[in-house]
Design a protein around this motif. Structure first.
Motif, PDB file in Angstrom:
ATOM      1  N   GLN A 182       2.708 -19.840 -21.960  1.00 43.76           N
ATOM      2  CA  GLN A 182       3.282 -20.684 -23.011  1.00 43.76           C
ATOM      3  C   GLN A 182       4.808 -20.622 -22.937  1.00 43.76           C
ATOM      4  N   LYS A 183       5.332 -21.058 -21.809  1.00 49.35           N
ATOM      5  CA  LYS A 183       6.763 -20.970 -21.504  1.00 49.35           C
ATOM      6  C   LYS A 183       7.463 -22.288 -21.830  1.00 49.35           C
ATOM      7  N   PRO A 184       8.428 -22.269 -22.793  1.00 50.90           N
ATOM      8  CA  PRO A 184       9.199 -23.484 -23.074  1.00 50.90           C
ATOM      9  C   PRO A 184      10.106 -23.834 -21.891  1.00 50.90           C
ATOM     10  N   ILE A 185      10.018 -25.077 -21.463  1.00 47.74           N
ATOM     11  CA  ILE A 185      10.884 -25.597 -20.409  1.00 47.74           C
ATOM     12  C   ILE A 185      11.244 -27.013 -20.800  1.00 47.74           C
ATOM     13  N   ASP A 186      12.555 -27.283 -20.874  1.00 45.62           N
ATOM     14  CA  ASP A 186      13.045 -28.587 -21.299  1.00 45.62           C
ATOM     15  C   ASP A 186      12.449 -28.870 -22.689  1.00 45.62           C
ATOM     16  N   ASP A 187      11.805 -30.010 -22.865  1.00 45.95           N
ATOM     17  CA  ASP A 187      11.200 -30.332 -24.163  1.00 45.95           C
ATOM     18  C   ASP A 187       9.684 -30.142 -24.158  1.00 45.95           C
ATOM     19  N   TYR A 188       9.202 -29.288 -23.265  1.00 47.36           N
ATOM     20  CA  TYR A 188       7.767 -29.080 -23.099  1.00 47.36           C
ATOM     21  C   TYR A 188       7.452 -27.591 -23.091  1.00 47.36           C
ATOM     22  N   ILE A 189       6.154 -27.287 -23.177  1.00 45.96           N
ATOM     23  CA  ILE A 189       5.691 -25.910 -23.042  1.00 45.96           C
ATOM     24  C   ILE A 189       4.622 -25.913 -21.947  1.00 45.96           C
ATOM     25  N   LEU A 190       4.825 -25.071 -20.928  1.00 44.84           N
ATOM     26  CA  LEU A 190       3.841 -24.939 -19.856  1.00 44.84           C
ATOM     27  C   LEU A 190       2.883 -23.804 -20.208  1.00 44.84           C
ATOM     28  N   ASP A 191       1.599 -23.995 -19.894  1.00 46.06           N
ATOM     29  CA  ASP A 191       0.617 -22.945 -20.163  1.00 46.06           C
ATOM     30  C   ASP A 191       0.998 -21.661 -19.435  1.00 46.06           C
ATOM     31  N   PHE A 192       1.333 -21.780 -18.143  1.00 47.64           N
ATOM     32  CA  PHE A 192       1.753 -20.634 -17.333  1.00 47.64           C
ATOM     33  C   PHE A 192       2.905 -21.076 -16.448  1.00 47.64           C
ATOM     34  N   PHE A 193       3.843 -20.154 -16.208  1.00 50.34           N
ATOM     35  CA  PHE A 193       5.000 -20.499 -15.384  1.00 50.34           C
ATOM     36  C   PHE A 193       5.485 -19.285 -14.605  1.00 50.34           C
ATOM     37  N   CYS A 194       5.790 -19.504 -13.325  1.00 54.56           N
ATOM     38  CA  CYS A 194       6.409 -18.491 -12.479  1.00 54.56           C
ATOM     39  C   CYS A 194       7.730 -19.055 -11.981  1.00 54.56           C
ATOM     40  N   HIS A 195       8.832 -18.441 -12.436  1.00 57.81           N
ATOM     41  CA  HIS A 195      10.165 -18.924 -12.079  1.00 57.81           C
ATOM     42  C   HIS A 195      10.417 -18.799 -10.577  1.00 57.81           C
ATOM     43  N   GLU A 196      10.040 -17.671 -10.001  1.00 59.12           N
ATOM     44  CA  GLU A 196      10.302 -17.438  -8.580  1.00 59.12           C
ATOM     45  C   GLU A 196       9.613 -18.472  -7.693  1.00 59.12           C
ATOM     46  N   LEU A 197       8.404 -18.872  -8.079  1.00 61.12           N
ATOM     47  CA  LEU A 197       7.647 -19.876  -7.312  1.00 61.12           C
ATOM     48  C   LEU A 197       7.964 -21.306  -7.748  1.00 61.12           C
ATOM     49  N   MET A 198       8.676 -21.436  -8.886  1.00 63.05           N
ATOM     50  CA  MET A 198       8.890 -22.762  -9.499  1.00 63.05           C
ATOM     51  C   MET A 198       7.541 -23.471  -9.636  1.00 63.05           C
ATOM     52  N   LEU A 199       6.578 -22.726 -10.205  1.00 60.76           N
ATOM     53  CA  LEU A 199       5.203 -23.189 -10.344  1.00 60.76           C
ATOM     54  C   LEU A 199       4.770 -23.142 -11.800  1.00 60.76           C
ATOM     55  N   GLY A 200       4.272 -24.267 -12.280  1.00 62.63           N
ATOM     56  CA  GLY A 200       3.654 -24.340 -13.597  1.00 62.63           C
ATOM     57  C   GLY A 200       2.159 -24.543 -13.419  1.00 62.63           C
ATOM     58  N   ILE A 201       1.384 -23.917 -14.265  1.00 64.23           N
ATOM     59  CA  ILE A 201      -0.074 -24.094 -14.249  1.00 64.23           C
ATOM     60  C   ILE A 201      -0.492 -24.586 -15.620  1.00 64.23           C
ATOM     61  N   GLU A 202      -1.236 -25.676 -15.626  1.00 68.52           N
ATOM     62  CA  GLU A 202      -1.710 -26.279 -16.868  1.00 68.52           C
ATOM     63  C   GLU A 202      -3.235 -26.228 -16.901  1.00 68.52           C
ATOM     64  N   ILE A 203      -3.765 -25.818 -18.048  1.00 66.57           N
ATOM     65  CA  ILE A 203      -5.209 -25.812 -18.271  1.00 66.57           C
ATOM     66  C   ILE A 203      -5.516 -26.944 -19.242  1.00 66.57           C
ATOM     67  N   ASP A 204      -6.275 -27.909 -18.781  1.00 73.11           N
ATOM     68  CA  ASP A 204      -6.576 -29.085 -19.586  1.00 73.11           C
ATOM     69  C   ASP A 204      -7.936 -28.957 -20.261  1.00 73.11           C
ATOM     70  N   GLY A 205      -7.921 -29.013 -21.591  1.00 77.12           N
ATOM     71  CA  GLY A 205      -9.161 -28.999 -22.363  1.00 77.12           C
ATOM     72  C   GLY A 205      -9.744 -30.393 -22.438  1.00 77.12           C
ATOM     73  N   TYR A 206     -10.789 -30.536 -23.229  1.00 81.23           N
ATOM     74  CA  TYR A 206     -11.486 -31.820 -23.329  1.00 81.23           C
ATOM     75  C   TYR A 206     -10.599 -32.918 -23.897  1.00 81.23           C
ATOM     76  N   SER A 207      -9.644 -32.570 -24.744  1.00 85.73           N
ATOM     77  CA  SER A 207      -8.772 -33.583 -25.350  1.00 85.73           C
ATOM     78  C   SER A 207      -7.902 -34.279 -24.303  1.00 85.73           C
ATOM     79  N   HIS A 208      -7.725 -33.641 -23.151  1.00 86.31           N
ATOM     80  CA  HIS A 208      -6.872 -34.234 -22.115  1.00 86.31           C
ATOM     81  C   HIS A 208      -7.523 -35.446 -21.460  1.00 86.31           C
ATOM     82  N   GLU A 209      -8.791 -35.692 -21.768  1.00 88.96           N
ATOM     83  CA  GLU A 209      -9.456 -36.895 -21.256  1.00 88.96           C
ATOM     84  C   GLU A 209      -9.050 -38.128 -22.059  1.00 88.96           C
TER      85      GLU A 209
END
Length: 136
Positions: free
Chosen positions: A49-76
Motif C-alpha cells: 500500500q505504497k503511495p506514489i504520485d496520486d495513487y496507491i500501489l498494492d505492492f512496490f519495490c523501489h529497486e526494481l521499479m516494480l508495482g504489483i496490483e491485486i485485482d478483486g472482483y470489482s476490477h471487472e
C-alpha cells in the motif's frame, strides 16, 4: 560509485488512506505479502500500500521499479478497469512496471504468480548492471 535512487513523488494526503488499506488487506493481499515481506523475494525490499504520485500501489519495490496490483472482483467493472488503466499509464510514465494478478490467481495459483514475479526480476537483473559490476 553509488547509484542515485530516483525520487518518486507522492501525494501526502494518501498516507492515511494507505495505512487504512494496510490494516484492511484482502485475503489475497495478505497471502502475497507473506511471500514478499522481509526481502524474501530474491533479497528485494517490497512495501505494501505504497503511495506514489496520486495513487496507491498494492505492492512496490523501489529497486526494481516494480508495482504489483491485486485485482478483486470489482476490477471487472468498466469504471474501475478504466481507473486501473489510467493508474498503470501514470506508473509507466514514472518508469514503474506494473504486474497485475487477480485475487483468484493469488488464492488458487500462487506458484505461477511467484514465477511471474521471479521472471520479471530475472529480466530486470539481466538488463540492469549491479553496482559492483558498474565501471568494470
Amino acid at each position: 560509485m553509488s547509484k542515485k535512487r530516483k525520487i518518486i513523488p507522492y501525494n501526502p494526503k494518501l498516507k492515511e488512506l494507505a495505512r487504512q488499506l494496510r490494516n484492511n488487506s484482502t485475503k489475497a493481499e495478505i497471502i502475497l505479502w507473506l511471500k514478499l515481506k522481509g526481502k524474501q523475494m530474491h533479497g528485494y525490499d517490497f512495501h505494501r500500500q505504497k503511495p506514489i504520485d496520486d495513487y496507491i500501489l498494492d505492492f512496490f519495490c523501489h529497486e526494481l521499479m516494480l508495482g504489483i496490483e491485486i485485482d478483486g472482483y470489482s476490477h471487472e467493472l468498466i469504471e474501475i478497469y478504466q481507473k486501473d488503466q489510467k493508474k498503470e499509464k501514470r506508473m509507466n510514465e514514472l518508469g514503474i512496471t506494473i504486474l497485475r494478478f487477480t485475487d483468484n490467481q493469488v488464492l488458487k495459483d500462487m506458484f505461477n504468480v511467484l514465477l511471474s514475479i521471479e521472471d520479471y526480476i530475472r529480466r530486470f537483473e539481466k538488463h540492469t548492471p549491479s553496482p559492483s559490476q558498474e565501471g568494470n
